[in-house]
Design a protein around this motif. Structure first.
Motif, PDB file in Angstrom:
ATOM      1  N   LEU A  36      50.386  37.754  43.593  1.00  0.00           N
ATOM      2  CA  LEU A  36      49.660  38.399  44.687  1.00  0.00           C
ATOM      3  C   LEU A  36      50.618  38.972  45.722  1.00  0.00           C
ATOM      4  O   LEU A  36      50.426  40.088  46.217  1.00  0.00           O
ATOM      5  N   ALA A  37      51.651  38.198  46.038  1.00  0.00           N
ATOM      6  CA  ALA A  37      52.630  38.654  47.034  1.00  0.00           C
ATOM      7  C   ALA A  37      53.323  39.925  46.565  1.00  0.00           C
ATOM      8  O   ALA A  37      53.589  40.834  47.364  1.00  0.00           O
ATOM      9  N   ASP A  38      53.614  40.001  45.267  1.00  0.00           N
ATOM     10  CA  ASP A  38      54.250  41.199  44.725  1.00  0.00           C
ATOM     11  C   ASP A  38      53.351  42.425  44.879  1.00  0.00           C
ATOM     12  O   ASP A  38      53.828  43.558  44.891  1.00  0.00           O
ATOM     13  N   ARG A  39      52.037  42.189  44.998  1.00  0.00           N
ATOM     14  CA  ARG A  39      51.079  43.277  45.157  1.00  0.00           C
ATOM     15  C   ARG A  39      50.690  43.494  46.608  1.00  0.00           C
ATOM     16  O   ARG A  39      49.758  44.219  46.915  1.00  0.00           O
ATOM     17  N   GLY A  40      51.404  42.794  47.505  1.00  0.00           N
ATOM     18  CA  GLY A  40      51.214  43.033  48.932  1.00  0.00           C
ATOM     19  C   GLY A  40      50.174  42.180  49.624  1.00  0.00           C
ATOM     20  O   GLY A  40      49.804  42.461  50.764  1.00  0.00           O
ATOM     21  N   VAL A  41      49.687  41.101  48.970  1.00  0.00           N
ATOM     22  CA  VAL A  41      48.696  40.226  49.587  1.00  0.00           C
ATOM     23  C   VAL A  41      49.247  38.804  49.636  1.00  0.00           C
ATOM     24  O   VAL A  41      49.664  38.261  48.608  1.00  0.00           O
ATOM     25  N   VAL A  42      49.249  38.204  50.818  1.00  0.00           N
ATOM     26  CA  VAL A  42      49.772  36.850  50.981  1.00  0.00           C
ATOM     27  C   VAL A  42      48.617  35.855  51.017  1.00  0.00           C
ATOM     28  O   VAL A  42      47.753  35.920  51.896  1.00  0.00           O
ATOM     29  N   VAL A  43      48.580  34.972  50.043  1.00  0.00           N
ATOM     30  CA  VAL A  43      47.606  33.883  49.984  1.00  0.00           C
ATOM     31  C   VAL A  43      48.376  32.621  49.621  1.00  0.00           C
ATOM     32  O   VAL A  43      49.139  32.620  48.645  1.00  0.00           O
ATOM     33  N   SER A  44      48.214  31.555  50.370  1.00  0.00           N
ATOM     34  CA  SER A  44      48.970  30.334  50.099  1.00  0.00           C
ATOM     35  C   SER A  44      48.451  29.646  48.842  1.00  0.00           C
ATOM     36  O   SER A  44      47.299  29.813  48.426  1.00  0.00           O
ATOM     37  N   ALA A  45      49.322  28.828  48.237  1.00  0.00           N
ATOM     38  CA  ALA A  45      48.916  28.043  47.071  1.00  0.00           C
ATOM     39  C   ALA A  45      47.810  27.063  47.435  1.00  0.00           C
ATOM     40  O   ALA A  45      46.941  26.759  46.610  1.00  0.00           O
ATOM     41  N   VAL A  46      47.834  26.581  48.679  1.00  0.00           N
ATOM     42  CA  VAL A  46      46.785  25.661  49.125  1.00  0.00           C
ATOM     43  C   VAL A  46      45.435  26.369  49.149  1.00  0.00           C
ATOM     44  O   VAL A  46      44.422  25.838  48.704  1.00  0.00           O
ATOM     45  N   THR A  47      45.415  27.598  49.660  1.00  0.00           N
ATOM     46  CA  THR A  47      44.172  28.362  49.689  1.00  0.00           C
ATOM     47  C   THR A  47      43.661  28.619  48.275  1.00  0.00           C
ATOM     48  O   THR A  47      42.462  28.474  47.994  1.00  0.00           O
ATOM     49  N   LEU A  48      44.559  28.980  47.379  1.00  0.00           N
ATOM     50  CA  LEU A  48      44.159  29.182  45.984  1.00  0.00           C
ATOM     51  C   LEU A  48      43.585  27.900  45.391  1.00  0.00           C
ATOM     52  O   LEU A  48      42.616  27.932  44.629  1.00  0.00           O
ATOM     53  N   SER A  49      44.201  26.770  45.753  1.00  0.00           N
ATOM     54  CA  SER A  49      43.685  25.481  45.281  1.00  0.00           C
ATOM     55  C   SER A  49      42.285  25.225  45.822  1.00  0.00           C
ATOM     56  O   SER A  49      41.387  24.781  45.092  1.00  0.00           O
ATOM     57  N   TYR A  50      42.081  25.517  47.108  1.00  0.00           N
ATOM     58  CA  TYR A  50      40.757  25.355  47.714  1.00  0.00           C
ATOM     59  C   TYR A  50      39.728  26.231  46.999  1.00  0.00           C
ATOM     60  O   TYR A  50      38.620  25.798  46.692  1.00  0.00           O
ATOM     61  N   ILE A  64      39.001  39.107  49.983  1.00  0.00           N
ATOM     62  CA  ILE A  64      38.252  39.802  48.938  1.00  0.00           C
ATOM     63  C   ILE A  64      39.177  40.725  48.155  1.00  0.00           C
ATOM     64  O   ILE A  64      39.080  40.842  46.926  1.00  0.00           O
ATOM     65  N   ARG A  65      40.107  41.340  48.878  1.00  0.00           N
ATOM     66  CA  ARG A  65      41.093  42.183  48.194  1.00  0.00           C
ATOM     67  C   ARG A  65      41.924  41.341  47.233  1.00  0.00           C
ATOM     68  O   ARG A  65      42.244  41.771  46.114  1.00  0.00           O
ATOM     69  N   ALA A  66      42.274  40.120  47.652  1.00  0.00           N
ATOM     70  CA  ALA A  66      43.047  39.229  46.789  1.00  0.00           C
ATOM     71  C   ALA A  66      42.268  38.900  45.516  1.00  0.00           C
ATOM     72  O   ALA A  66      42.842  38.830  44.426  1.00  0.00           O
ATOM     73  N   VAL A  67      40.953  38.707  45.642  1.00  0.00           N
ATOM     74  CA  VAL A  67      40.135  38.390  44.467  1.00  0.00           C
ATOM     75  C   VAL A  67      40.145  39.554  43.480  1.00  0.00           C
ATOM     76  O   VAL A  67      40.249  39.362  42.259  1.00  0.00           O
ATOM     77  N   ARG A  68      40.066  40.772  43.997  1.00  0.00           N
ATOM     78  CA  ARG A  68      40.107  41.939  43.104  1.00  0.00           C
ATOM     79  C   ARG A  68      41.451  42.017  42.374  1.00  0.00           C
ATOM     80  O   ARG A  68      41.512  42.371  41.190  1.00  0.00           O
ATOM     81  N   LEU A  69      42.525  41.672  43.077  1.00  0.00           N
ATOM     82  CA  LEU A  69      43.837  41.656  42.435  1.00  0.00           C
ATOM     83  C   LEU A  69      43.927  40.526  41.413  1.00  0.00           C
ATOM     84  O   LEU A  69      44.576  40.667  40.372  1.00  0.00           O
ATOM     85  N   LEU A  70      43.265  39.403  41.708  1.00  0.00           N
ATOM     86  CA  LEU A  70      43.264  38.284  40.765  1.00  0.00           C
ATOM     87  C   LEU A  70      42.616  38.684  39.443  1.00  0.00           C
ATOM     88  O   LEU A  70      43.018  38.211  38.372  1.00  0.00           O
ATOM     89  N   GLU A  71      41.617  39.525  39.511  1.00  0.00           N
ATOM     90  CA  GLU A  71      40.969  39.982  38.279  1.00  0.00           C
ATOM     91  C   GLU A  71      41.966  40.711  37.389  1.00  0.00           C
ATOM     92  O   GLU A  71      41.916  40.587  36.157  1.00  0.00           O
ATOM     93  N   ASP A  72      42.888  41.429  37.991  1.00  0.00           N
ATOM     94  CA  ASP A  72      43.924  42.112  37.221  1.00  0.00           C
ATOM     95  C   ASP A  72      44.986  41.137  36.742  1.00  0.00           C
ATOM     96  O   ASP A  72      45.391  41.154  35.575  1.00  0.00           O
ATOM     97  N   ILE A  73      45.427  40.254  37.649  1.00  0.00           N
ATOM     98  CA  ILE A  73      46.472  39.294  37.307  1.00  0.00           C
ATOM     99  C   ILE A  73      46.029  38.357  36.191  1.00  0.00           C
ATOM    100  O   ILE A  73      46.800  38.036  35.271  1.00  0.00           O
ATOM    101  N   LEU A  74      44.770  37.920  36.251  1.00  0.00           N
ATOM    102  CA  LEU A  74      44.251  36.955  35.282  1.00  0.00           C
ATOM    103  C   LEU A  74      43.551  37.620  34.108  1.00  0.00           C
ATOM    104  O   LEU A  74      43.019  36.926  33.234  1.00  0.00           O
ATOM    105  N   ASP A  75      43.565  38.952  34.097  1.00  0.00           N
ATOM    106  CA  ASP A  75      42.991  39.716  32.982  1.00  0.00           C
ATOM    107  C   ASP A  75      41.528  39.351  32.746  1.00  0.00           C
ATOM    108  O   ASP A  75      41.098  39.111  31.620  1.00  0.00           O
ATOM    109  N   THR A  76      40.753  39.321  33.830  1.00  0.00           N
ATOM    110  CA  THR A  76      39.310  39.106  33.713  1.00  0.00           C
ATOM    111  C   THR A  76      38.618  40.458  33.812  1.00  0.00           C
ATOM    112  O   THR A  76      39.199  41.428  34.305  1.00  0.00           O
TER     113      THR A  76
END
Length: 305
Positions: A36-50, A64-76
């Motif tokens: 996510l950081a490489d794509r310009g969005v900072v989200v902590s590992a703790v937040t991801l865990s939550y 919400i922008r991070a979630v859209r990037l997660l769809e790409d990162i996780l290939d969903t």
């Protein structure tokens, strides 16, 4: 694998869908965080865990922008995760008994470095215990420099068989990370630091194992050595609603400030705001007492001249 992912996305649970996607892609939370950081969005590992455990959910625009990037990162499938997000929680007045929390990344400078220190201890969150009350006592010497910080916490177990508490401290501006000792309630466990960022994260092994809803009292001390810089403020980061917070600052009788103010700010993104001035009257100490404390950053600042 795709069948498992499809089933998770069809479950209707954002947490389950995210957790399953991360597991199937064989990624750690830290790896996802870096992607996510490489794509310009900072989200902590703790937040991801939550998010992955349903402790909280993305609501802000950046999240919400991070979630859209997660769809790409996780290939969903596109929209597969965002479609599972529940409507944002109401932002109006809250009932007193509802617990309110803040992501740690909004309370600490360079929170990603704190996440890294906590990861060294294998800790992604502090959910084992919640703070009921905190008492900080900060002592300064005749040179206006810190000598000792005493921390007393009343904690309550959030689950069964809790055997340790966690102390998080940042003091980069002091020039040197202090040494921690446990005065009562347990003994020191593992300690990890980031000297450059000033973080100290330490385990306190409780003197007895406690189960859900049981309480314990822990007192620690941070002792300063060398020649740290002169202090002009102290504050406490509270990640969630706390019943009581007491801060005492003890000045040396020969080095008294000319004025002292109580301060607050909701997050590090906000400017610190003075709430009121304390009447010192020549006394070598000042205190701040708060009850039913909102999450945020609360403390005192003083002026020497």
């Amino acid at each position: 694998m795709d069948r498992q992912l499809a089933a998770a996305l069809e479950s209707g649970s954002f947490a389950h869908g995210l957790r399953t996607a991360i597991r199937l892609r064989r990624l750690t939370l830290e790896q996802v965080q870096h992607e996510l950081a490489d794509r310009g969005v900072v989200v902590s590992a703790v937040t991801l865990s939550y998010w992955s455990r349903g402790r909280s959910q993305p609501e802000r625009a950046e999240s919400i922008r991070a979630v859209r990037l997660l769809e790409d990162i996780l290939d969903t499938p596109t929209g597969g995760l965002t479609a599972l997000l529940a409507p944002p929680r109401p932002r109006g007045p809250r009932r007193a008994h509802v617990a309110v929390s803040i992501d740690r990344q909004r309370l600490w400078d360079e929170a990603h470095r704190l996440d890294r220190v906590m990861a060294q201890l294998g800790i992604l969150d502090e959910e084992r215990l919640c703070l009921l009350s905190v008492h900080d006592r900060f002592q300064l010497d005749e040179h206006r420099r810190p000598v000792r910080l005493s921390i007393t916490e009343v904690v309550r177990a959030q689950r069964d068989r809790v055997d340790r508490a966690l102390v998080i401290f940042q003091g980069r501006e002091l020039g040197r990370t202090p040494r921690l000792s446990v005065v009562r309630g347990g003994w020191p466990g593992r300690v990890r630091t980031d000297e450059e960022a000033g973080f100290l994260v330490a385990e306190v092994m409780l003197d007895r194992i406690i189960d859900r809803d049981e309480t314990a009292v822990v007192e620690c001390a941070l002792q300063y050595s060398g020649e740290p810089e002169k202090m002009t403020d102290y504050d406490r980061r509270l990640p969630y609603t706390t019943r009581a917070y007491l801060l005492e600052v003890e000045f040396h009788p020969t080095a008294l400030p000319v004025r002292c103010h109580a301060t607050t700010r909701p997050t590090i993104e906000h400017a610190r705001r003075d709430t009121h001035e304390l009447a010192l009257g020549g006394a070598p100490h000042a205190h701040l007492a708060l009850f039913d404390v909102e999450p945020g950053i609360h403390g005192l600042r003083w002026e020497w001249e």
